[in-house]
Structures are given as C-alpha cells and as structure tokens.
Design a protein around this motif. Sequence first.
Motif, PDB file in Angstrom:
ATOM      1  N   THR A  24       0.829  -1.210   0.000  1.00 30.33           N
ATOM      2  CA  THR A  24       0.000   0.000   0.000  1.00 30.33           C
ATOM      3  C   THR A  24       0.865   1.262   0.000  1.00 30.33           C
ATOM      4  O   THR A  24       0.479   2.271  -0.582  1.00 30.33           O
ATOM      5  CB  THR A  24      -0.981   0.037   1.190  1.00 30.33           C
ATOM      6  N   ASP A  25       2.039   1.188   0.629  1.00 28.28           N
ATOM      7  CA  ASP A  25       2.919   2.353   0.618  1.00 28.28           C
ATOM      8  C   ASP A  25       3.478   2.599  -0.783  1.00 28.28           C
ATOM      9  O   ASP A  25       3.639   3.744  -1.194  1.00 28.28           O
ATOM     10  CB  ASP A  25       4.054   2.176   1.630  1.00 28.28           C
ATOM     11  N   GLY A  83       3.440   9.715   8.955  1.00 27.71           N
ATOM     12  CA  GLY A  83       2.670   9.255  10.111  1.00 27.71           C
ATOM     13  C   GLY A  83       2.457   7.759  10.135  1.00 27.71           C
ATOM     14  O   GLY A  83       2.520   7.119  11.184  1.00 27.71           O
ATOM     15  N   GLY A  84       2.183   7.170   8.967  1.00 30.17           N
ATOM     16  CA  GLY A  84       1.994   5.721   8.899  1.00 30.17           C
ATOM     17  C   GLY A  84       3.260   4.971   9.271  1.00 30.17           C
ATOM     18  O   GLY A  84       3.205   3.921   9.917  1.00 30.17           O
ATOM     19  N   ASP A  85       4.415   5.512   8.865  1.00 27.54           N
ATOM     20  CA  ASP A  85       5.695   4.896   9.208  1.00 27.54           C
ATOM     21  C   ASP A  85       5.922   4.926  10.715  1.00 27.54           C
ATOM     22  O   ASP A  85       6.380   3.940  11.304  1.00 27.54           O
ATOM     23  CB  ASP A  85       6.848   5.623   8.502  1.00 27.54           C
ATOM     24  N   VAL A  86       5.587   6.047  11.337  1.00 36.11           N
ATOM     25  CA  VAL A  86       5.732   6.183  12.794  1.00 36.11           C
ATOM     26  C   VAL A  86       4.873   5.139  13.501  1.00 36.11           C
ATOM     27  O   VAL A  86       5.345   4.424  14.395  1.00 36.11           O
ATOM     28  CB  VAL A  86       5.331   7.608  13.248  1.00 36.11           C
ATOM     29  N   LYS A  87       3.621   5.036  13.090  1.00 36.73           N
ATOM     30  CA  LYS A  87       2.705   4.093  13.744  1.00 36.73           C
ATOM     31  C   LYS A  87       3.123   2.650  13.498  1.00 36.73           C
ATOM     32  O   LYS A  87       3.034   1.805  14.397  1.00 36.73           O
ATOM     33  CB  LYS A  87       1.277   4.336  13.263  1.00 36.73           C
ATOM     34  N   LEU A  88       3.598   2.353  12.277  1.00 40.27           N
ATOM     35  CA  LEU A  88       4.034   0.986  11.978  1.00 40.27           C
ATOM     36  C   LEU A  88       5.231   0.592  12.831  1.00 40.27           C
ATOM     37  O   LEU A  88       5.263  -0.509  13.395  1.00 40.27           O
ATOM     38  CB  LEU A  88       4.369   0.859  10.486  1.00 40.27           C
ATOM     39  N   LEU A  89       6.202   1.474  12.966  1.00 43.07           N
ATOM     40  CA  LEU A  89       7.373   1.156  13.789  1.00 43.07           C
ATOM     41  C   LEU A  89       7.007   1.010  15.266  1.00 43.07           C
ATOM     42  O   LEU A  89       7.510   0.108  15.946  1.00 43.07           O
ATOM     43  CB  LEU A  89       8.455   2.220  13.605  1.00 43.07           C
ATOM     44  N   ALA A  90       6.132   1.874  15.751  1.00 44.02           N
ATOM     45  CA  ALA A  90       5.707   1.750  17.156  1.00 44.02           C
ATOM     46  C   ALA A  90       4.962   0.429  17.381  1.00 44.02           C
ATOM     47  O   ALA A  90       5.164  -0.238  18.397  1.00 44.02           O
ATOM     48  CB  ALA A  90       4.838   2.936  17.550  1.00 44.02           C
ATOM     49  N   MET A 108      16.567  -1.155   8.757  1.00 45.83           N
ATOM     50  CA  MET A 108      15.640  -0.248   8.092  1.00 45.83           C
ATOM     51  C   MET A 108      16.377   0.982   7.576  1.00 45.83           C
ATOM     52  O   MET A 108      16.120   1.447   6.464  1.00 45.83           O
ATOM     53  CB  MET A 108      14.537   0.173   9.058  1.00 45.83           C
ATOM     54  N   SER A 109      17.295   1.498   8.364  1.00 49.04           N
ATOM     55  CA  SER A 109      18.050   2.678   7.955  1.00 49.04           C
ATOM     56  C   SER A 109      18.901   2.396   6.721  1.00 49.04           C
ATOM     57  O   SER A 109      18.953   3.213   5.792  1.00 49.04           O
ATOM     58  CB  SER A 109      18.952   3.155   9.097  1.00 49.04           C
ATOM     59  N   ILE A 110      19.559   1.265   6.702  1.00 49.64           N
ATOM     60  CA  ILE A 110      20.403   0.906   5.554  1.00 49.64           C
ATOM     61  C   ILE A 110      19.539   0.671   4.318  1.00 49.64           C
ATOM     62  O   ILE A 110      19.807   1.229   3.246  1.00 49.64           O
ATOM     63  CB  ILE A 110      21.258  -0.335   5.878  1.00 49.64           C
ATOM     64  N   ILE A 111      18.492  -0.128   4.464  1.00 47.89           N
ATOM     65  CA  ILE A 111      17.599  -0.407   3.336  1.00 47.89           C
ATOM     66  C   ILE A 111      16.926   0.884   2.874  1.00 47.89           C
ATOM     67  O   ILE A 111      16.811   1.148   1.679  1.00 47.89           O
ATOM     68  CB  ILE A 111      16.563  -1.482   3.719  1.00 47.89           C
ATOM     69  N   GLY A 112      16.487   1.692   3.823  1.00 53.68           N
ATOM     70  CA  GLY A 112      15.831   2.957   3.490  1.00 53.68           C
ATOM     71  C   GLY A 112      16.753   3.919   2.773  1.00 53.68           C
ATOM     72  O   GLY A 112      16.335   4.636   1.860  1.00 53.68           O
ATOM     73  N   GLY A 113      18.022   3.956   3.169  1.00 53.85           N
ATOM     74  CA  GLY A 113      18.986   4.811   2.484  1.00 53.85           C
ATOM     75  C   GLY A 113      19.175   4.385   1.033  1.00 53.85           C
ATOM     76  O   GLY A 113      19.169   5.223   0.122  1.00 53.85           O
ATOM     77  N   TYR A 136       8.799   4.687   2.437  1.00 50.06           N
ATOM     78  CA  TYR A 136       9.680   4.149   3.466  1.00 50.06           C
ATOM     79  C   TYR A 136       9.091   2.922   4.159  1.00 50.06           C
ATOM     80  O   TYR A 136       9.806   2.157   4.790  1.00 50.06           O
ATOM     81  CB  TYR A 136      10.019   5.240   4.482  1.00 50.06           C
ATOM     82  N   GLY A 137       7.787   2.724   4.010  1.00 50.37           N
ATOM     83  CA  GLY A 137       7.177   1.505   4.541  1.00 50.37           C
ATOM     84  C   GLY A 137       7.791   0.256   3.945  1.00 50.37           C
ATOM     85  O   GLY A 137       7.802  -0.807   4.575  1.00 50.37           O
TER      86      GLY A 137
END
Length: 162
Positions: A24-25, A83-90, A108-113, A136-137
């Motif tokens: 969905t992301d 916001g969705g990323d924040v909620k998913l990580l929490a 996540m940081s490495i893949i996201g970069g 980023y999801g």
Amino acid sequence: MQGNIIVYGLVGALAIALLIAAFTDIRRRQIDNWLNAAIALGAPVYWWAADLSLWPDVAMQLGVALAAFLVLAGLFALKMMGGGDVKLLAALALWLAPLTFLKLLLMMSIIGGLLTIVMAAWHFTRTRRRDAKIPYGVAIAAAGLITLAPTLEAGWRSVTGA
C-alpha cells in the motif's frame, strides 16, 4: 516458545501485514491506520502465546514502543517521517525484544537509504524535480521480514517436520 504453533501463526500473520504495508505504501504512499491498529492489537495475543511475563517482559515492550513513538512522532513533526511509518514502527516495537527492535531500526536505515537513493534518482530522471516521495514503509517491511525470518523458518520446520 519453541514449537508453539500459535506463536508461529501470529508471526506469519505479522509478516503478511508487513507485506500489505509495503504494497500500500508503494501504491498510495500510505500505510492504513486499520493495518497499524491490527498489528498493535495482535501484540498482546503474541505476548500471551509466547508466555511473556508482565514484568519485566511486557513492560519492556510497552516502554520501548512508547519511546519509539515519541521519538518518531518528533521526526514526523519535523516532516522527516510519515505518520503511517511512525505508527508501523511503534506497533512493531510491541512485538520485538528491545535489542531486536534496534537491529530492525539499523537494517531499516540501511535499506531505506538505498531505497531513497534509487527512488530519488529514478524520480529525478523522469521529472527533473527533486521532490520524490519515498515509500519508506518498504524499508520498514523489508527490515521486519528479515528480523522475523528465523522465527518464520522455525515455524515452517515445526509444521512440516523438516
């Protein structure tokens, strides 16, 4: 937890939810609230199935999830995170031991970069603009799936007898 089919089923359901979040992301640049809520609400069932004690295990899960939410909500307020990323990580923090959650954040940081570099370059070559919206999801889901892989494999082995 070894051999607990309910735990393996719940972790499998979490893996499916992560795939839905990534999909969905990519399609809408949005992770639905119902999906994040389902992930968060599944955590207490997981705690019960995994036989976590209220103190200190569940308290630690709740504390890490709250800390993650507060820090990430600050990044959202600075427009550095969706916001969705924040909620998913929490919500994921409710499922993972603190050190495992840190491992997820690092992956996540490495893949996201890498995802950001590829998506930004692709967007720039198509539009000549520098305003790419990064899903980023996908990085969160990929890191989550990598983190869950050993449990999923153990569950598969227990079910198939392999």
